[in-house]
Design a protein around this motif. Sequence first.
Motif, short mmCIF file in Angstrom:
data_model
loop_
_atom_site.label_atom_id
_atom_site.label_comp_id
_atom_site.label_asym_id
_atom_site.label_seq_id
_atom_site.Cartn_x
_atom_site.Cartn_y
_atom_site.Cartn_z
N PRO A 13 0.81 -1.23 0.00
CA PRO A 13 0.00 0.00 0.00
C PRO A 13 0.83 1.27 0.00
CG PRO A 13 -0.12 -1.15 2.13
CD PRO A 13 0.60 -2.05 1.19
N THR A 16 1.11 3.25 -3.26
CA THR A 16 -0.04 3.93 -3.86
C THR A 16 -0.76 4.84 -2.87
OG1 THR A 16 -1.33 1.94 -3.35
CG2 THR A 16 -0.61 2.17 -5.62
N ASP A 21 -8.36 7.17 -4.47
CA ASP A 21 -8.76 5.76 -4.46
C ASP A 21 -9.00 5.18 -5.85
OD1 ASP A 21 -8.57 5.67 -1.81
OD2 ASP A 21 -10.73 5.85 -1.39
N ASP A 22 -9.35 6.07 -6.80
CA ASP A 22 -9.65 5.55 -8.15
C ASP A 22 -8.53 5.89 -9.16
OD1 ASP A 22 -10.03 8.22 -8.10
OD2 ASP A 22 -11.89 8.22 -9.28
N VAL A 25 -3.64 2.67 -12.19
CA VAL A 25 -2.38 2.00 -11.85
C VAL A 25 -2.03 1.04 -12.98
CG1 VAL A 25 -1.38 0.31 -10.25
CG2 VAL A 25 -2.76 2.19 -9.35
N ARG A 54 -2.11 -8.64 -6.73
CA ARG A 54 -2.22 -7.19 -6.52
C ARG A 54 -3.17 -6.58 -7.56
NH1 ARG A 54 -3.17 -3.30 -3.55
NH2 ARG A 54 -1.93 -1.41 -3.63
N ALA A 55 -3.03 -7.04 -8.80
CA ALA A 55 -3.90 -6.52 -9.86
C ALA A 55 -5.37 -6.80 -9.52
CB ALA A 55 -3.54 -7.13 -11.20
N GLU A 57 -6.67 -7.20 -6.56
CA GLU A 57 -7.08 -6.32 -5.44
C GLU A 57 -7.41 -4.92 -5.94
OE1 GLU A 57 -4.05 -8.24 -2.16
OE2 GLU A 57 -3.75 -6.18 -2.82
N LEU A 58 -6.61 -4.42 -6.88
CA LEU A 58 -6.81 -3.04 -7.36
C LEU A 58 -8.04 -2.94 -8.27
CD1 LEU A 58 -3.06 -2.22 -8.02
CD2 LEU A 58 -4.54 -0.99 -6.41
N ARG A 61 -9.30 -0.19 -11.57
CA ARG A 61 -8.35 0.93 -11.74
C ARG A 61 -6.99 0.45 -12.25
NH1 ARG A 61 -6.27 2.40 -5.62
NH2 ARG A 61 -4.96 3.85 -6.77
N CYS A 62 -6.80 -0.86 -12.27
CA CYS A 62 -5.48 -1.40 -12.66
C CYS A 62 -5.49 -1.93 -14.08
CB CYS A 62 -5.10 -2.53 -11.71
SG CYS A 62 -3.53 -3.29 -12.12
N TYR A 64 -3.48 -4.40 -16.23
CA TYR A 64 -2.47 -5.45 -16.07
C TYR A 64 -2.01 -5.85 -17.46
CZ TYR A 64 0.00 -9.37 -14.00
OH TYR A 64 0.99 -10.23 -13.59
#
Length: 493
Positions: A13, A16, A21-22, A25, A54-55, A57-58, A61-62, A64
């Motif tokens: 964390p 970032t 929050d949005d 990434v 991690r992708a 979880e995000l 917004r991510c 990959y």
Amino acid sequence: MSVRWLFGDQLGPHFTDDLADDAPVLLVESRRVFARRRFHRAKAHLVLSAMRHRAAELGDRCTYAQVGTYAEALDAVRGPVTVAYPTSHAALRLVQARDDVEVLPARGFATPMPEFARWADGRGARRLLLEDFYRDARRRLDVLMDGDEPAGGRWNFDADNREPPPRDGRLAVPGPWWPAEDDVDAQVRDDLDRWERDGDVAFVGRDGPRRFAATRAEALAALDHFVTHRLDAFGPHEDAMLADDPWMAHSLLSAPMNLGLLDPLEVVARAEQAYRTGAASLQSVEGFVRQVIGWRDYVWHLYWHQPPGYRDRNALAAGEPLPQWFADLDADAVEARCLSTVLAGVRDHGWVHHIPRLMVLGNWALQRGVDPAALTDWFHRCFVDGYDWVMVPNVVGMSQHADGGVMATKPYASGGAYVDRMSDFCRGCRYNPKKRLGPDACPYTAGYWAFLDRTRDRLAGNHRMAQPLKGLERLADLGAVVAQERDRGTSAP
Ligand SMILES: Cc1cc2nc3c(=O)[nH]c(=O)nc-3n(C[C@H](O)[C@H](O)[C@H](O)COP(=O)(O)OP(=O)(O)OC[C@H]3O[C@@H](n4cnc5c(N)ncnc54)[C@H](O)[C@@H]3O)c2cc1C
Ligand code: SF4
């Protein structure tokens, strides 16, 4: 809005937490990284599992990007990109070469770069000693301090933390925390199988159950388990080795810390809390804190502080190629029990603790004159926690003395007596740690004298080597030992 690019070792964390929050990434899974070099399969599994978790979880917004190269992924991004300071010279060159990427200060280390520069500059011509850096960090970060004094009145408990292993071959401590694999892991394993089948990549080592934390939640669980159940036992046998217990009381936190899943300051805060509440002894807590805000940060800063040619240094003129059995982690080819056991540990887990790395693997390569650059590459590829910043100083500097003494005042070379004192390996070995000549001559004991003989001119100016070099002169059978070890060379002992 700019895009935050996260390298695969920037997954926690704290990479970032300055963003909305949005905020978008980017994570880039580059297949070419694995195609270029033969990595340990458990390492490939761990890194891909951590990135994909991690992708997930995000979420939306991510982005990959599963691509060939980083550049491909960056070219597809519209707008500016920010990235935290990367962890290798090569990655830094890559990000600095792009006009669209802004490089932010490093995260995931306890001492910021400007602070280290101030400390190093303030020392003038004096050596950059770990002990001095560590004490400065303790004071500055207010870790294990009672006012201006170190907790308990002592900075250093090393002398109490060098006990040999328990005689019964077991350390009375609960086992490590282990993760439970999930669908992401299964998918990674399928992909790795497919890539191998397609001939795109080749791995080394076994990809058994995943042993190291791959998510923030797992990393916190591993930290909690270690501090609660194992930290108190960490110190006394920190340097000892047991044939049937590779983990002993070590934390296994290097992998999640180096993936960026844990911040070292939160790790030492938990350890200090255990001392303050009486859950762990100061001896163990200080020993652990020294590793995390001392050694780990010291190595990180030395990596950046040394001139660019540091990685290619070869002060002891070691030029032997890395033998195939070593490269292949072929533990079964080795009879020397210490080396065979440790190599099997690397093959099965991509991890062994510090002393097997230094005094079994590194010591063997040092004695045999293995090319330090080849050895660094091997360590980097074969260890789950291996990254350029941490491998270069540890292997070139600490383990191989190829930097001529920047990191360690003398080479970490030792004979079988050290292994015998600090482990239970020698008892079941076909060699005898006391013998330097004959069919049962210990390759470490004989190799030690052959190493000193080979490097005596280069080490002559080192006052810490005066005693061992004097011992060499007194060795009546030196010629025979050197001839024997020349014959043995880098074949599997
Ligand atoms: C030849 C050689 C190669 C090494 N390569 C690596 C590597 O690629 N990655 C790596 O993280 N460590 C490396 N180390 C350092 C050390 O061996 C590992 O950090 C440690 O064994 C990891 O296991 P652990 O987390 O259980 O450590 P613990 O024994 O529990 O120690 C706690 C933490 O201290 C830190 N630490 C301790 N010593 C060092 C050090 N010398 N350099 C950096 N961090 C340190 C690690 O983050 C580790 O997690 C190397 C050491 C040697 C001698
Ligand atoms: S006798 Fe020598 S080779 Fe055998 S375990 Fe001991 S140190 Fe290793």
